[in-house]
Design a protein around this motif. Structure first.
Motif, PDB file in Angstrom:
ATOM      1  N   LYS A  37     -10.350   9.962   3.006  1.00 57.50           N
ATOM      2  CA  LYS A  37     -10.116   8.635   3.609  1.00 57.50           C
ATOM      3  C   LYS A  37     -10.273   7.493   2.615  1.00 57.50           C
ATOM      4  O   LYS A  37     -10.440   6.355   3.007  1.00 57.50           O
ATOM      5  N   VAL A  38     -10.314   7.825   1.326  1.00 59.24           N
ATOM      6  CA  VAL A  38     -10.435   6.792   0.303  1.00 59.24           C
ATOM      7  C   VAL A  38      -9.427   7.097  -0.795  1.00 59.24           C
ATOM      8  O   VAL A  38      -9.254   8.253  -1.178  1.00 59.24           O
ATOM      9  N   TYR A  78      -0.673  -4.616  -3.120  1.00 60.82           N
ATOM     10  CA  TYR A  78      -1.842  -4.773  -2.239  1.00 60.82           C
ATOM     11  C   TYR A  78      -1.943  -6.216  -1.786  1.00 60.82           C
ATOM     12  O   TYR A  78      -1.664  -7.137  -2.565  1.00 60.82           O
ATOM     13  N   SER A  92      -9.495   1.727  -1.877  1.00 59.65           N
ATOM     14  CA  SER A  92      -9.251   1.278  -0.504  1.00 59.65           C
ATOM     15  C   SER A  92      -9.344   2.443   0.467  1.00 59.65           C
ATOM     16  O   SER A  92      -9.110   3.597   0.105  1.00 59.65           O
ATOM     17  N   SER A  93      -9.686   2.104   1.684  1.00 63.35           N
ATOM     18  CA  SER A  93      -9.698   3.125   2.742  1.00 63.35           C
ATOM     19  C   SER A  93      -8.253   3.489   3.042  1.00 63.35           C
ATOM     20  O   SER A  93      -7.402   2.615   3.137  1.00 63.35           O
ATOM     21  N   HIS A  94      -7.997   4.762   3.184  1.00 63.63           N
ATOM     22  CA  HIS A  94      -6.615   5.212   3.403  1.00 63.63           C
ATOM     23  C   HIS A  94      -6.660   6.288   4.481  1.00 63.63           C
ATOM     24  O   HIS A  94      -7.273   7.327   4.280  1.00 63.63           O
ATOM     25  N   VAL A  95      -6.020   6.022   5.612  1.00 61.70           N
ATOM     26  CA  VAL A  95      -6.063   7.014   6.691  1.00 61.70           C
ATOM     27  C   VAL A  95      -5.509   8.352   6.270  1.00 61.70           C
ATOM     28  O   VAL A  95      -5.946   9.392   6.741  1.00 61.70           O
ATOM     29  N   ARG A 133       0.798  -1.222   0.000  1.00 54.76           N
ATOM     30  CA  ARG A 133       0.000   0.000   0.000  1.00 54.76           C
ATOM     31  C   ARG A 133       0.837   1.282   0.000  1.00 54.76           C
ATOM     32  O   ARG A 133       0.273   2.369  -0.077  1.00 54.76           O
ATOM     33  N   GLN A 157     -11.845  -1.678  -0.384  1.00 55.07           N
ATOM     34  CA  GLN A 157     -13.306  -1.563  -0.483  1.00 55.07           C
ATOM     35  C   GLN A 157     -13.837  -2.207  -1.748  1.00 55.07           C
ATOM     36  O   GLN A 157     -14.928  -2.739  -1.770  1.00 55.07           O
ATOM     37  N   ASP A 192      -6.825  -7.832   2.135  1.00 54.86           N
ATOM     38  CA  ASP A 192      -6.667  -6.681   3.016  1.00 54.86           C
ATOM     39  C   ASP A 192      -8.045  -6.130   3.383  1.00 54.86           C
ATOM     40  O   ASP A 192      -8.833  -5.803   2.500  1.00 54.86           O
ATOM     41  N   PRO A 193      -8.363  -6.044   4.685  1.00 56.14           N
ATOM     42  CA  PRO A 193      -9.697  -5.553   5.044  1.00 56.14           C
ATOM     43  C   PRO A 193      -9.931  -4.088   4.697  1.00 56.14           C
ATOM     44  O   PRO A 193     -11.076  -3.636   4.701  1.00 56.14           O
ATOM     45  N   THR A 194      -8.872  -3.327   4.385  1.00 54.29           N
ATOM     46  CA  THR A 194      -9.086  -1.924   4.035  1.00 54.29           C
ATOM     47  C   THR A 194      -9.516  -1.748   2.576  1.00 54.29           C
ATOM     48  O   THR A 194      -9.947  -0.672   2.196  1.00 54.29           O
TER      49      THR A 194
END
Lengths: 142, 307
Positions: free
Chosen positions: B123-124, B158, B115-118, A85, B166, B162-164
């Motif tokens: 956040k996406v 990736y 994916s969700s991204h902090v 990532r 989407q 990976d749970p992040t």
């Protein structure tokens, strides 16, 4: 193309992709000194990395030698293999900044990693170096 | 996973010894699935329908499954095998697959991963690129996407489960003749450039996945690897110097293709593959059917009455 030339009879090892002292970098902002150095084919060299390991990663501050001057910069992309990532780039990119953290240029023409948004904010503290100005001149994040 | 770790030491020894002594595959399964003898007896009673289920797994379905779902097959390295861990991982993978759609894709397909991204502003984050590598197995299976954005090559790896993540969209489903496309790093940029707003190119339902026979043009040297020695199929013919030809001939191992033991150690036997896929294939197939139905629903546009 070069394989037929007999000039390369010496043994070569592949280049280390880590950013250490004397590694050449690519200036990706549009600062005057950076543009000139890249055009002349004399990209800046790391002469110091401001961390304890001596290996530069994304978000680390470095001191570079560029056109006979010492300038500071922030690494915004590495060739090195990254964790999942995190983006891996085809060149080692640097953005030049001055002592207060203000970028020398006013535009970054390549994508920079998203995680820099958090990393640089965490590094910034009041009355110290403000790295977040670098984020404002970026055009794209990946 | 702590359960696995504690059970691992003793049980694995038992399993290996049981295999050696009895040579019965079903016994292995019994031991791995139950701890006490009573349960083992019950499992023995259940043995009959289970074995018939494995027979029901048709050969074309297995042949398809091993390419569409390669991450369900464990790493064949004997020291790393652990039947209980593999089973637990498979159940975790199925749990994840029930929640998001992980589509069929291959090395050479163009994907878009949301994916969700902090660190991202909303956040996406979304990244589009060609899949240049697929590796690992089980929950650790991962793939690498490559794209050229603003004339700079970017690669992101990736984890598939990976749970992040989407959403994974396949924008262009196709295969390439090579197992890995890492040579795209040293190829001309047009071969790995894909617009970030690329429209998905639909493939007619039921048609086989096309193989793209494109011959990639390489940049001039220096390269990151010695591509001319790798026997790549998707690259324009590369010159090999006389010196390298001699060296390659010296290092060649033409007997390896006849080495049955080497092949056995590098692969999971067919019987074991059947066992693994008979456990998950029916549900995977069901998920695939529902996904297809949903897709059709989305594509269908209600006709509007004209005047």
């Amino acid at each position: 193309m070069f394989s037929n030339l007999a000039s390369r009879l010496f043994h070569t090892t592949s280049a280390s992709s880590q950013l250490i002292k004397l590694t050449r970098l690519r200036v990706v902002d549009n600062s005057e000194i950076g543009k000139q150095a890249m055009l002349e084919g004399k990209p800046p060299r790391i002469i110091h990395i401001y961390n304890k390991s001596g290996v530069g990663y994304i978000g680390n501050k470095v001191l570079v030698a560029i056109k006979g001057e010492k300038k500071k910069g922030v690494i915004v992309g590495c060739k090195k293999h990254q964790i999942p990532r995190a983006p891996k780039f085809d060149s080692n990119n640097v953005v030049l900044i001055d002592d207060s953290g203000t970028p020398l240029g006013n535009r970054i023409h390549v994508p920079i990693p998203l995680m820099l948004r958090t990393m640089l904010k965490e590094k910034t503290y009041k009355k110290g170096t403000d790295y977040t100005k670098l984020l404002a001149i970026a055009t794209r994040f990946v | 996973m702590s359960l696995t770790r504690t059970l691992r030491q003793g049980l694995w020894q038992n399993i290996v010894s049981a295999r050696k002594n009895v040579g019965d595959r079903n016994l292995t399964r019994m031991i791995s699935s139950s701890a006490s003898t009573k349960e083992a007896q019950k499992a023995e009673e259940k043995k009959q329908p289970e074995s018939s289920a494995t027979d029901l797994m048709p050969a074309p379905a297995l042949n398809r499954a091993r390419f569409v779902y390669p991450e369900f097959l464990p790493d064949p390295k004997m020291e790393w095998r652990n039947l209980i861990r593999e089973k637990l991982e498979r159940s975790d993978m199925m749990k994840r697959r029930r929640n998001i759609d992980i589509p069929e894709f291959y090395v050479g397909s163009v994907l878009a991963v949301t994916s969700s991204h902090v660190h991202a502003q909303r956040k996406v984050s979304r990244f589009v690129g060609i899949c240049i590598q697929r590796q690992g197995c089980g929950l650790r299976s991962r793939f690498v996407l490559r794209n050229i954005i603003d004339n700079l090559g970017c690669e992101i790896e990736y984890y598939m489960y990976d749970p992040t993540i989407q959403k994974i969209d396949v924008l262009k489903l196709e295969k390439r003749p090579d197992r890995e496309l890492l040579y795209l790093r040293d190829a001309l940029p047009e071969y790995s450039t894909f617009p970030l707003d690329m429209e998905p190119i639909p493939l007619p339902e039921g048609s086989p996945v096309p193989v793209n026979d494109i011959k990639v043009k390489m940049k001039g040297r220096p390269w990151t690897q010695k591509w001319e020695k790798k026997g790549l199929l998707g690259v324009e013919k590369l010159e090999i110097s006389q010196k390298n030809l001699i060296r390659m001939a010296r290092a060649a191992k033409p007997w390896e293709k006849h080495d049955l033991m080497l092949e056995y150690r590098k692969t999971i036997p067919e019987e074991e593959q059947k066992e693994i896929f008979s456990e998950v294939y029916s549900e995977l197939h069901q998920l695939e059917l529902t996904r297809r139905k949903m897709k059709r629903k989305r594509m269908f546009v209600k006709p509007v009455k004209s005047a």
